[in-house]
Motif scaffolding. Structure first.
Motif, PDB file in Angstrom:
ATOM      1  N   ASP A 411     -12.889 -41.706  39.150  1.00  0.00           N
ATOM      2  CA  ASP A 411     -12.317 -40.848  37.769  1.00  0.00           C
ATOM      3  C   ASP A 411     -13.078 -41.656  36.717  1.00  0.00           C
ATOM      4  N   SER A 412     -13.019 -40.815  35.502  1.00  0.00           N
ATOM      5  CA  SER A 412     -13.580 -41.202  34.404  1.00  0.00           C
ATOM      6  C   SER A 412     -13.120 -42.456  33.806  1.00  0.00           C
ATOM      7  N   GLU A 413     -11.829 -43.013  34.025  1.00  0.00           N
ATOM      8  CA  GLU A 413     -11.358 -44.181  33.496  1.00  0.00           C
ATOM      9  C   GLU A 413     -11.615 -45.338  34.134  1.00  0.00           C
ATOM     10  N   ILE A 414     -11.736 -45.150  35.502  1.00  0.00           N
ATOM     11  CA  ILE A 414     -12.642 -46.400  36.054  1.00  0.00           C
ATOM     12  C   ILE A 414     -14.084 -46.623  35.876  1.00  0.00           C
ATOM     13  N   GLU A 415     -14.882 -45.561  35.687  1.00  0.00           N
ATOM     14  CA  GLU A 415     -16.066 -45.526  35.584  1.00  0.00           C
ATOM     15  C   GLU A 415     -16.332 -46.180  34.101  1.00  0.00           C
ATOM     16  N   GLU A 416     -15.480 -45.801  33.387  1.00  0.00           N
ATOM     17  CA  GLU A 416     -15.673 -46.298  32.005  1.00  0.00           C
ATOM     18  C   GLU A 416     -15.295 -48.018  32.091  1.00  0.00           C
ATOM     19  N   LEU A 417     -14.388 -48.322  32.645  1.00  0.00           N
ATOM     20  CA  LEU A 417     -14.263 -49.902  33.039  1.00  0.00           C
ATOM     21  C   LEU A 417     -15.199 -50.615  33.584  1.00  0.00           C
ATOM     22  N   ILE A 418     -15.711 -49.891  34.647  1.00  0.00           N
ATOM     23  CA  ILE A 418     -16.856 -50.783  35.079  1.00  0.00           C
ATOM     24  C   ILE A 418     -18.186 -50.727  34.397  1.00  0.00           C
ATOM     25  N   ALA A 419     -18.468 -49.720  33.218  1.00  0.00           N
ATOM     26  CA  ALA A 419     -19.228 -49.920  32.565  1.00  0.00           C
ATOM     27  C   ALA A 419     -19.259 -51.031  31.570  1.00  0.00           C
ATOM     28  N   LYS A 420     -17.921 -50.927  30.806  1.00  0.00           N
ATOM     29  CA  LYS A 420     -17.603 -51.963  29.955  1.00  0.00           C
ATOM     30  C   LYS A 420     -17.698 -53.614  30.556  1.00  0.00           C
ATOM     31  N   ARG A 421     -17.304 -53.597  32.028  1.00  0.00           N
ATOM     32  CA  ARG A 421     -17.461 -54.861  32.482  1.00  0.00           C
ATOM     33  C   ARG A 421     -19.107 -55.182  32.505  1.00  0.00           C
ATOM     34  N   THR A 422     -19.836 -54.177  32.876  1.00  0.00           N
ATOM     35  CA  THR A 422     -21.326 -54.618  32.959  1.00  0.00           C
ATOM     36  C   THR A 422     -21.886 -54.758  31.867  1.00  0.00           C
ATOM     37  N   GLU A 423     -21.219 -54.083  30.475  1.00  0.00           N
ATOM     38  CA  GLU A 423     -21.823 -54.609  29.045  1.00  0.00           C
ATOM     39  C   GLU A 423     -21.209 -56.275  28.781  1.00  0.00           C
ATOM     40  N   ALA A 424     -19.938 -56.231  29.085  1.00  0.00           N
ATOM     41  CA  ALA A 424     -19.464 -57.538  28.817  1.00  0.00           C
ATOM     42  C   ALA A 424     -20.231 -58.751  29.481  1.00  0.00           C
ATOM     43  N   ARG A 425     -20.659 -58.388  30.808  1.00  0.00           N
ATOM     44  CA  ARG A 425     -21.466 -59.625  31.337  1.00  0.00           C
ATOM     45  C   ARG A 425     -22.821 -59.501  30.798  1.00  0.00           C
ATOM     46  N   LYS A 426     -23.185 -58.654  30.512  1.00  0.00           N
ATOM     47  CA  LYS A 426     -24.724 -58.613  29.951  1.00  0.00           C
ATOM     48  C   LYS A 426     -24.643 -59.663  28.468  1.00  0.00           C
ATOM     49  N   ASN A 427     -23.410 -59.494  27.961  1.00  0.00           N
ATOM     50  CA  ASN A 427     -23.316 -60.203  26.510  1.00  0.00           C
ATOM     51  C   ASN A 427     -22.475 -61.528  26.893  1.00  0.00           C
ATOM     52  N   LYS A 428     -22.618 -61.945  28.154  1.00  0.00           N
ATOM     53  CA  LYS A 428     -22.182 -63.193  28.473  1.00  0.00           C
ATOM     54  C   LYS A 428     -20.710 -63.480  28.068  1.00  0.00           C
ATOM     55  N   ASP A 429     -20.021 -62.376  27.886  1.00  0.00           N
ATOM     56  CA  ASP A 429     -18.409 -62.260  27.599  1.00  0.00           C
ATOM     57  C   ASP A 429     -17.678 -62.225  28.933  1.00  0.00           C
ATOM     58  N   PHE A 430     -17.789 -63.445  29.673  1.00  0.00           N
ATOM     59  CA  PHE A 430     -17.284 -63.286  31.020  1.00  0.00           C
ATOM     60  C   PHE A 430     -15.877 -63.311  31.044  1.00  0.00           C
ATOM     61  N   LYS A 431     -15.103 -63.664  29.951  1.00  0.00           N
ATOM     62  CA  LYS A 431     -13.566 -63.749  29.909  1.00  0.00           C
ATOM     63  C   LYS A 431     -13.246 -62.323  29.731  1.00  0.00           C
ATOM     64  N   THR A 432     -13.787 -61.352  29.206  1.00  0.00           N
ATOM     65  CA  THR A 432     -13.555 -59.901  29.279  1.00  0.00           C
ATOM     66  C   THR A 432     -14.032 -59.224  30.565  1.00  0.00           C
ATOM     67  N   ALA A 433     -15.324 -59.669  31.156  1.00  0.00           N
ATOM     68  CA  ALA A 433     -15.464 -59.260  32.354  1.00  0.00           C
ATOM     69  C   ALA A 433     -14.537 -59.433  33.452  1.00  0.00           C
ATOM     70  N   ASP A 434     -13.888 -60.581  33.627  1.00  0.00           N
ATOM     71  CA  ASP A 434     -12.864 -61.074  34.367  1.00  0.00           C
ATOM     72  C   ASP A 434     -11.624 -60.367  34.173  1.00  0.00           C
ATOM     73  N   GLU A 435     -11.356 -60.092  33.236  1.00  0.00           N
ATOM     74  CA  GLU A 435     -10.105 -59.431  32.702  1.00  0.00           C
ATOM     75  C   GLU A 435     -10.303 -57.919  33.228  1.00  0.00           C
ATOM     76  N   ILE A 436     -11.540 -57.354  33.149  1.00  0.00           N
ATOM     77  CA  ILE A 436     -11.544 -55.962  33.692  1.00  0.00           C
ATOM     78  C   ILE A 436     -11.541 -55.855  35.055  1.00  0.00           C
ATOM     79  N   ARG A 437     -12.320 -57.113  35.673  1.00  0.00           N
ATOM     80  CA  ARG A 437     -12.350 -56.984  37.312  1.00  0.00           C
ATOM     81  C   ARG A 437     -10.962 -57.248  37.800  1.00  0.00           C
TER      82      ARG A 437
END
Length: 459
Positions: A411-437
């Motif tokens: 669903d759109s909510e999950i797709e959005e979360l995966i996209a945000k995590r990918t963007e966080a990893r790209k920006n080296k914001d690993f704390k946010t990426a781990d929280e989303i995971r």
């Protein structure tokens, strides 16, 4: 294609009666109970035979019967206080639940014995006129010794077969080797009118009638389990060839037995399992996998460990196919078709042409899986991956495997979360990426970071 022919006891080249066509008769179940795992083997094996021949371009007419009048059905009906047709209808429906679970394709025709009484009586009349059959006490019997080739399928001398025959108390047959074509009616049993009195057909004559009606006097391949060679198939040959004056079947294929924990399956040993029982515990596809994982003529052993091994093997197949789809989403255009595709396809064909050797055919498929996984890791392009998907589907489809794939959407909510995590990893914001995971994990979505992008599965 070479087929081990029980009739000749050697591998014979398959030469159909009519070029490009194959007429096959497979003995079906007696529908008085759920099918057991022993029944599942011929269902799966000869379903693969049919699929392979069709893939090779044959027009296949595949007939598989239901025996819906028999002592066992009558006994079941009496025990439950219902009619024989009610028993038959119930277990034909249950058969289809299991057959569809095992991914068995419907036959061209599924005739029932009770729908072919006229043809059965016609054959019996023909045998009577030719002196091969006689009436005795309301029954009609076949004179086995009058057929000079009796025993040619089981390859046993007539005296050996005779030594194993039994004369039941009060039996009025001319000879112990004679078998029943028509059973005189007993009180409370279903019956049909006939020139020899009210009664019902014997077991063996049913298949001769149905094979002849739907496939012709001579067929290409007759299939069944080893336990049917004598007396069932031997008697089919005798009555069919005497009535029709020609060969009944050119090729006879028989699958081996199933043991349970290395012991013969038997109700008395309390190791008798229905397909439904096993499927409820492990699913249907591991049963199908087990039935085709060995060369069909040899015995196979059923055990919990072997079923678990089958489940693991199927997981490898499903994972490979899912990996192809995932890689395709992010793959670059172009690339070459890998050379191994044609090599593995030829290995598969060579195995199947050698007496339907599904064990070696599966080995070719797993070699293909290993090589597909390698090209995915190497970042193959869309051309290569598309070719991999096509050959994978082609070969597993012939074997009737990998038929429970599910394509799941997010669903759109999950797709959005995966996209945000990918963007966080790209920006080296690993704390946010781990929280989303972690949040996705709580939602039942497990992520896997791969060279081809983020892959998700449901926990």
């Amino acid at each position: 294609m070479k087929i081990f022919n029980t009739l000749t006891r050697q591998k014979d080249e398959f030469i159909p009666i009519k070029e490009g066509e194959a007429k096959i008769y497979a003995c079906g179940p007696t529908v008085y109970n759920y099918i057991h795992i022993g029944n599942a083997r011929p269902l799966c094996v000869f379903d693969v035979l049919r699929r392979y021949l069709e893939w090779r371009g044959y027009k296949v007419t595949f007939v598989q019967n239901f025996t819906d009048i028999d002592d066992k059905l009558i006994k079941k009906a009496n025990e439950e206080g219902i009619t024989v047709p009610e028993v038959a209808e119930r277990f034909i429906k249950e058969f289809w639940v299991d057959a569809k679970g095992l991914n068995i394709r419907e036959a061209t025709v599924h005739p029932r014995a009770t729908e072919n009484i006229d043809e059965i009586q016609r054959i019996i009349s023909e045998l009577m006129e030719k002196g091969y059959a006689y009436c005795a006490g309301g029954d009609v019997y076949f004179r086995s010794k009058k057929f000079k080739d009796y025993g040619k399928l089981s390859h046993q001398p007539l005296e050996d077969l005779e030594a194993g025959a039994r004369i039941e108390t009060g039996d009025i047959k001319e000879d112990p080797m004679d078998f029943c074509l028509w059973k005189g009616a007993k009180e409370g049993e279903p019956f049909w009118e006939s020139p020899w009195g009210n009664g019902r057909p014997g077991w063996h004559i049913e298949c001769s009638a149905m094979a002849g009606r739907y496939l012709g006097k001579t067929i290409d391949i007759h299939c069944g389990g080893l336990d049917l060679i004598f007396p069932h198939h031997e008697n089919e040959i005798a009555q069919s060839e005497c009535a029709n004056g020609c060969d009944f079947s050119h090729y006879w294929m028989h699958n081996g037995f199933i043991n349970v924990d290395n012991h013969k399956m038997s109700k008395s040993l309390n190791n008798f399992f229905t397909v439904r029982d096993v499927a409820n515990e492990y699913g249907y596809e591991p049963i199908r996998y087990l039935m085709i994982s060995s060369q069909y003529r040899g015995p196979i052993n059923y055990s919990v460990d072997i079923i678990e091994q089958g489940k693991n093997a199927l997981d490898r197949l499903y994972t490979c196919r899912d990996n192809i789809d995932f890689a395709l989403k992010n793959a670059k255009e172009g690339g070459e078709i890998p050379a191994f595709i044609e090599q593995r396809k030829q290995e598969f064909i060579d195995a199947m042409e050698d007496d339907l050797n599904t064990a070696d055919a599966l080995a070719a498929v797993f070699s293909l899986v290993r090589e597909i996984n390698t090209v995915i890791s190497d970042g193959a392009g869309k051309t290569a991956l598309t070719a991999c998907a096509e050959i994978f589907d082609e070969l597993t489809g012939i074997l009737g495997l990998v038929y429970n794939r599910k394509t799941e959407g997010l669903d759109s909510e999950i797709e959005e979360l995966i996209a945000k995590r990918t963007e966080a990893r790209k920006n080296k914001d690993f704390k946010t990426a781990d929280e989303i995971r972690d949040k996705l994990k709580d939602m039942g979505i497990v992520l896997e970071d791969t060279p081809n992008g983020v892959k998700w599965t449901r926990a």
